[in-house]
Write a protein that holds these residues in place. Structure first.
Motif, PDB file in Angstrom:
ATOM      1  N   CYS A   6       3.618  -5.186   0.213  1.00 56.53           N
ATOM      2  CA  CYS A   6       4.454  -4.540   1.235  1.00 56.53           C
ATOM      3  C   CYS A   6       3.712  -3.329   1.788  1.00 56.53           C
ATOM      4  O   CYS A   6       3.336  -2.425   1.041  1.00 56.53           O
ATOM      5  CB  CYS A   6       5.776  -4.069   0.635  1.00 56.53           C
ATOM      6  SG  CYS A   6       6.766  -5.402  -0.030  1.00 56.53           S
ATOM      7  N   ALA A 125       5.948   6.326  -0.201  1.00 53.67           N
ATOM      8  CA  ALA A 125       5.383   6.443   1.135  1.00 53.67           C
ATOM      9  C   ALA A 125       5.033   7.906   1.382  1.00 53.67           C
ATOM     10  O   ALA A 125       5.802   8.799   1.022  1.00 53.67           O
ATOM     11  CB  ALA A 125       6.377   5.937   2.167  1.00 53.67           C
ATOM     12  N   GLY A 131       9.881   6.952  -2.910  1.00 55.76           N
ATOM     13  CA  GLY A 131       9.546   6.271  -4.159  1.00 55.76           C
ATOM     14  C   GLY A 131      10.682   5.425  -4.702  1.00 55.76           C
ATOM     15  O   GLY A 131      10.801   5.249  -5.923  1.00 55.76           O
ATOM     16  N   THR A 133      11.817   2.311  -2.959  1.00 52.20           N
ATOM     17  CA  THR A 133      11.879   0.952  -2.430  1.00 52.20           C
ATOM     18  C   THR A 133      11.519  -0.107  -3.480  1.00 52.20           C
ATOM     19  O   THR A 133      12.173  -1.151  -3.561  1.00 52.20           O
ATOM     20  CB  THR A 133      10.969   0.820  -1.184  1.00 52.20           C
ATOM     21  OG1 THR A 133      11.268   1.907  -0.304  1.00 52.20           O
ATOM     22  CG2 THR A 133      11.214  -0.486  -0.460  1.00 52.20           C
TER      23      THR A 133
HETATM   24  N1  LIG Z   1       9.011  -0.306   6.284  1.00 47.36           N
HETATM   25  C1  LIG Z   1       8.355  -0.796   5.228  1.00 47.36           C
HETATM   26  N2  LIG Z   1       7.646  -1.950   5.321  1.00 47.36           N
HETATM   27  C2  LIG Z   1       6.967  -2.454   4.260  1.00 47.36           C
HETATM   28  N3  LIG Z   1       6.952  -1.868   3.065  1.00 47.36           N
HETATM   29  C3  LIG Z   1       7.636  -0.718   2.904  1.00 47.36           C
HETATM   30  C4  LIG Z   1       8.378  -0.124   3.968  1.00 47.36           C
HETATM   31  N4  LIG Z   1       8.960   0.996   3.500  1.00 47.36           N
HETATM   32  C5  LIG Z   1       8.577   1.125   2.210  1.00 47.36           C
HETATM   33  N5  LIG Z   1       7.788   0.094   1.838  1.00 47.36           N
HETATM   34  C6  LIG Z   1       7.136  -0.136   0.538  1.00 47.36           C
HETATM   35  O1  LIG Z   1       7.715   0.707  -0.435  1.00 47.36           O
HETATM   36  C7  LIG Z   1       6.762   1.639  -0.935  1.00 47.36           C
HETATM   37  C8  LIG Z   1       7.446   2.912  -1.315  1.00 47.36           C
HETATM   38  O2  LIG Z   1       8.116   3.461  -0.205  1.00 47.36           O
HETATM   39  P1  LIG Z   1       9.282   4.566  -0.370  1.00 47.36           P
HETATM   40  O3  LIG Z   1      10.241   4.043  -1.352  1.00 47.36           O
HETATM   41  O4  LIG Z   1       9.829   4.691   1.018  1.00 47.36           O
HETATM   42  O5  LIG Z   1       8.604   5.820  -0.816  1.00 47.36           O
HETATM   43  C9  LIG Z   1       5.699   1.708   0.146  1.00 47.36           C
HETATM   44  O6  LIG Z   1       4.441   2.120  -0.378  1.00 47.36           O
HETATM   45  C10 LIG Z   1       5.670   0.262   0.631  1.00 47.36           C
HETATM   46  O7  LIG Z   1       4.906  -0.563  -0.241  1.00 47.36           O
END
Ligand SMILES: Nc1ncnc2c1ncn2[C@@H]1O[C@H](COP(=O)(O)O)[C@@H](O)[C@H]1O
Ligand SMILES: Cc1cc2nc3c(=O)[nH]c(=O)nc-3n(C[C@H](O)[C@H](O)[C@H](O)COP(=O)(O)OP(=O)(O)OC[C@H]3O[C@@H](n4cnc5c(N)ncnc54)[C@H](O)[C@@H]3O)c2cc1C
Lengths: 270, 323
Positions: A6, A125, A131, A133
C-alpha cells in the motif's frame, strides 16, 4: 508469494518549516511549492517486498488511494518492476488522519484485486503520522498483524519477520496471509528507479477504480462515516534565540562551551 | 462521566512512562480501571492500585509474555466486559502495535502519540504533532471507545492515591472470535540491545550524532565524550539508516521520544522530524558548522564549529570540570 504493498502519496515532509503553510479554516496543509512524494515508509515497504521477491518467487501488486496525482507513486513503483498497480481515485479529504476510511477502501480494493499472502504498509505516513491504517486494515480483513518489521524471510510456508522494538529487535514467526507494517532500516533503504524505466512505466497498464467500482457508496467514504474529526490545525510558536559561544581560539571556545555544559550536567545531578 | 480503561502490556513495569500514562488518565477525572494482562507481580499490582479505582489482573493461562494476537484477544475480551468510553495505552512498541487493532475490534476510533487529552462534551479530544512536527492538530474521536496511545513521558505522574483501588484477578475465557488468530504469529526470539543501564527515554544527559559525522568511526569519539558526561548515546535517522549505529538509537518522530536535562546534538541538522523526539528536552545545545542549521533555533546555546576540532578539547575540559 503474492505480495501487496500500500503506497500513499504525501506532501514532501522535507519541506523546510519556513515554507510550510496551512489553511487553518480547512484544517489542511497548503501544497505551495512543495512536491508530492511517496511516503518514505511505503518506499521501505516496497523495497522489502522487492528483496523478498528476489529471494523467493512471487509477484508484487501496488495499491494507492488518492487523487489523480497519486498515479505518480504507482508509475514509480512500476518503474521499480512491480507486477501490477492499482489506483483508487478518491480525494482523501485534505487530511491523512482518516485512517478508518482509508482502511475500508483498501480492504475493499484488496478483496477485488485477488488473494494475497502478504500485505505490507508503511508504519506511518509522513504527513499526519497516524500509524493506524495497518492495524485497522488487518481488522477489516480479519487477518493477523505484525508492526515495525524491517526484514522478511520466507520459511516453511510462512514467514519469519524481524521487527524493531524499544530495546532491540525480535523475530516473529507468522502464518500467511498476514498484514505487516514496515519501518526503516539500513537494509531497506529504497532503490532509485532508472530514468529509462520511469519513461517506460508510462506505457504499462494501470488499473484505475472509483470507490463505486468497489461497491462503496459516497456515504461509506464521506467524512460523516469517519471515526475522527480534525477540529483544529495550527503552527506552534517559535522558540527563543540561540546564544552562540564565541572565542579567539578553539581552546577558548571549547572551555566556554564546556563550562556551560558542565553547569547543566551538575545541576541535573549526574 | 466517561469510563476510562488503561491497558498495560505483559511485563510492564511502573517506570516513568507508566507513571505518565496514569498521570494522563487521572487528569481526565473519570472512573479509572487498569488492566494488567498476563502474570503480574504483587508489587506492581499494589503500585497500580495507588493510581486506579480498580485493577484487573487479566489471567489467561497461555499468556506468559507478550504475544501480539493473544494479548490483543485478552484485552479485547476484558474491554468487551468493561464497555469503556476511553482506552489509553502507553507509547511502547507493543502498545502502538495493538492500538488500532483494539479499536477495530471494539468498533471504536483510534489515534496515537497523544501529547494532550481533553474531554469535550461527548468526545475525547487529542492534541498531537503532525506534518513531522511542523504543525499541531486537535483531533476528536467520534466513535466509542476512543482507543489512544499516549506519549507517556510528556505527562506528569500523579501522586499515589490516599486509598488504593480494589484489585480483582479475573480468569479470561477467550471467545471463539477473539481467539481466531492466536497461533498465527509467535515471537520466537527477543533480542535486547540496551545502550547502557538506563533506557534512552529515561536518560538525563544525551549526546546525539548525525549524518555530518560522515561514518561510524566518529561515533567512537562521541562515546568517549558521552562517558565523560555520564550521557547516553543517540542518533539521527540519517546516521541509523546508514548503518553507523543501531536503529534503536534513533530519536525523533519515528524514534525515541526523549526528555533529558541536556541534549547535545553533534553534526545533526535538526529536521522537524528529529525535533519531535526532543520536544521535552530541558536544554538543547549543538555543534554544527552551519550557523543556519535549524537545530540552533531550538538551542539555548551552541557552537558553530567543525566537530573534528572541538570534540577532543571539549572532552578534556569536561573531564576536569566534572571530575
Ligand atoms: N491513501 C492511501 N493509499 C494507500 N496506502 C495508504 C494510504 N493511506 C495510508 N496508507 C498506508 O498506511 C500506512 C500508514 O499510514 P497512516 O496510518 O495514515 O499513518 C502508509 O505508509 C501506507 O502504507
Ligand atoms: C516520515 C519521516 C519520519 C522521520 N523520522 C525521523 C526520526 O525519527 N528521527 C530523525 O532523526 N529523522 C527522521 N526523519 C528524517 C529527517 O527528515 C532528516 O532527514 C534527518 O533527521 C537528517 O539527519 P541529520 O540531521 O543527521 O542529517 P543532515 O540533515 O544531513 O544534517 C547533517 C548536519 O551536519 C552538519 N555538519 C556536516 N559536517 C559537519 C562537521 N564536520 N562538523 C559539524 N557539523 C557538520 C551539517 O551542517 C548539517 O546540519 C524522518 C523523515 C520522515 C520523512
Amino acid at each position: 508469494m503474492q505480495i501487496l504493498v500500500c503506497l500513499k502519496q504525501i506532501l514532501d515532509p522535507e519541506v523546510p518549516p519556513r515554507d510550510f503553510q496551512i489553511d487553518r479554516g480547512r484544517r489542511a496543509a497548503i501544497q505551495g511549492s512543495a512536491n508530492l512524494v511517496t511516503n518514505i515508509f511505503c518506499e521501505n515497504a516496497l523495497e522489502t517486498a522487492l528483496q523478498l521477491r528476489e529471494r523467493s518467487e512471487g509477484e508484487i501488486s501496488a495499491l494507492s488511494i488518492g487523487p489523480a496525482s497519486a498515479e505518480d507513486v504507482l508509475r514509480k513503483a512500476i518503474a521499480l518492476k512491480v507486477d501490477h498497480a492499482c489506483l483508487v481515485e478518491q480525494e482523501v479529504a485534505g487530511s491523512g488522519s482518516h485512517s478508518a476510511i482509508t482502511a475500508r477502501l483498501l480492504a475493499a480494493a484488496i478483496r477485488k484485486l485477488g488473494t494475497f499472502d502478504l500485505i505490507l504498509l508503511g508504519r506511518e505516513a509522513g504527513d499526519w503520522g497516524a500509524g493506524q491504517t495497518g492495524g485497522l486494515l488487518a481488522e477489516e480483513l480479519g487477518l493477523p498483524f505484525v508492526g515495525f518489521v524491517d526484514h522478511i524471510e520466507a520459511a516453511d510456508g510462512g514467514v519469519v519477520l524481524r521487527r524493531q522494538t524499544d530495546t532491540g529487535w525480535e523475530k516473529v514467526r507468522a502464518e500467511l496471509p498476514l498484514v505487516a507494517t514496515i519501518t526503516n532500516s539500513e537494509e531497506n533503504v529504497p532503490r532509485i528507479p532508472k530514468t529509462r524505466d520511469i519513461m517506460k512505466s508510462h506505457r504499462k497498464p494501470l488499473t484505475t477504480w472509483k470507490p463505486s467500482d468497489l461497491g462503496l457508496s459516497e456515504e461509506d467514504v464521506s467524512s460523516a462515516a469517519d471515526a475522527l474529526e480534525v477540529v483544529d490545525l495550527y503552527i506552534p510558536e517559535k522558540t527563543g534565540e540561540c546564544e552562540f559561544i564565541q572565542g579567539e581560539s578553539i581552546e577558548e571556545k571549547a572551555n566556554a562551551f564546556a563550562a556551560r555544559i558542565a553547569a547543566v550536567v551538575q545541576r541535573a545531578g549526574v | 462521566m466517561k469510563n476510562v480503561v488503561v491497558c498495560l502490556m505483559p511485563g510492564a513495569k511502573f517506570d516513568r512512562a507508566t507513571g505518565g500514562l496514569f498521570g494522563a488518565a487521572r487528569r481526565l477525572d473519570a472512573p479509572l480501571t487498569a488492566v494488567i494482562p498476563g502474570p503480574a507481580d504483587d508489587e506492581l499490582v499494589a503500585t497500580i492500585a495507588q493510581q486506579a479505582d480498580t485493577v484487573i489482573c487479566a489471567d489467561a493461562s497461555e499468556l506468559t509474555a507478550y504475544q501480539p494476537e493473544l494479548t490483543l484477544a485478552v484485552l479485547q475480551t476484558v474491554c468487551e466486559q468493561l464497555q469503556p468510553d476511553i482506552v489509553l495505552l502507553s507509547g511502547d512498541t507493543y502498545s502502538q502495535e495493538l492500538t488500532p487493532r483494539l479499536a477495530g475490534r471494539l468498533g471504536g476510533s483510534s489515534i496515537g502519540d497523544a501529547q494532550g487529552l481533553a474531554i469535550e462534551g461527548d468526545h475525547l479530544r487529542v492534541t498531537r504533532s503532525v506534518y513531522g512536527g511542523k504543525a499541531m492538530a486537535v483531533v476528536e474521536l467520534r466513535r466509542s471507545p476512543a482507543v489512544v496511545w499516549v506519549r507517556a513521558r510528556s505527562f506528569d505522574p500523579e501522586p499515589a492515591r490516599e486509598t488504593p483501588g480494589t484489585v480483582e484477578t479475573r480468569a479470561v475465557e477467550l471467545s471463539e472470535a477473539a481467539r481466531r488468530h492466536v497461533n498465527a504469529t509467535e515471537i520466537i526470539e527477543r533480542h535486547v540491545e540496551t545502550t547502557g543501564d538506563v533506557r534512552l527515554e529515561d536518560a538525563t544527559v544525551i549526546v546525539s550524532g548525525g549524518r555530518g559525522l560522515g561514518g561510524p568511526e566518529p561515533f567512537e569519539e562521541l562515546k568517549q565524550l558521552a562517558s565523560t558526561m555520564g550521557a547516553q548515546m543517540a542518533a539521527s535517522r540519517a546516521a541509523c539508516d546508514a548503518g553507523w549505529v543501531p536503529p534503536h538509537w534513533q530519536v525523533g518522530q519515528t524514534g525515541k521520544k526523549v526528555a533529558p536535562e541536556l541534549y547535545l546534538a553533534i553534526a545533526l541538522s535538526g529536521a522537524s522530524q528529529h525535533l519531535m523526539g526532543i520536544a521535552d528536552a530541558k536544554v538543547i545545545t549543538a555543534i554544527n558548522t552551519d550557523e543556519d542549521a535549524p537545530i540552533f533555533r531550538h538551542c539555548q546555546f551552541g557552537i558553530v564549529e567543525d566537530y573534528r576540532n572541538i570534540v577532543g578539547p571539549l572532552r578534556e575540559k569536561l573531564a576536569s570540570l566534572l571530575s
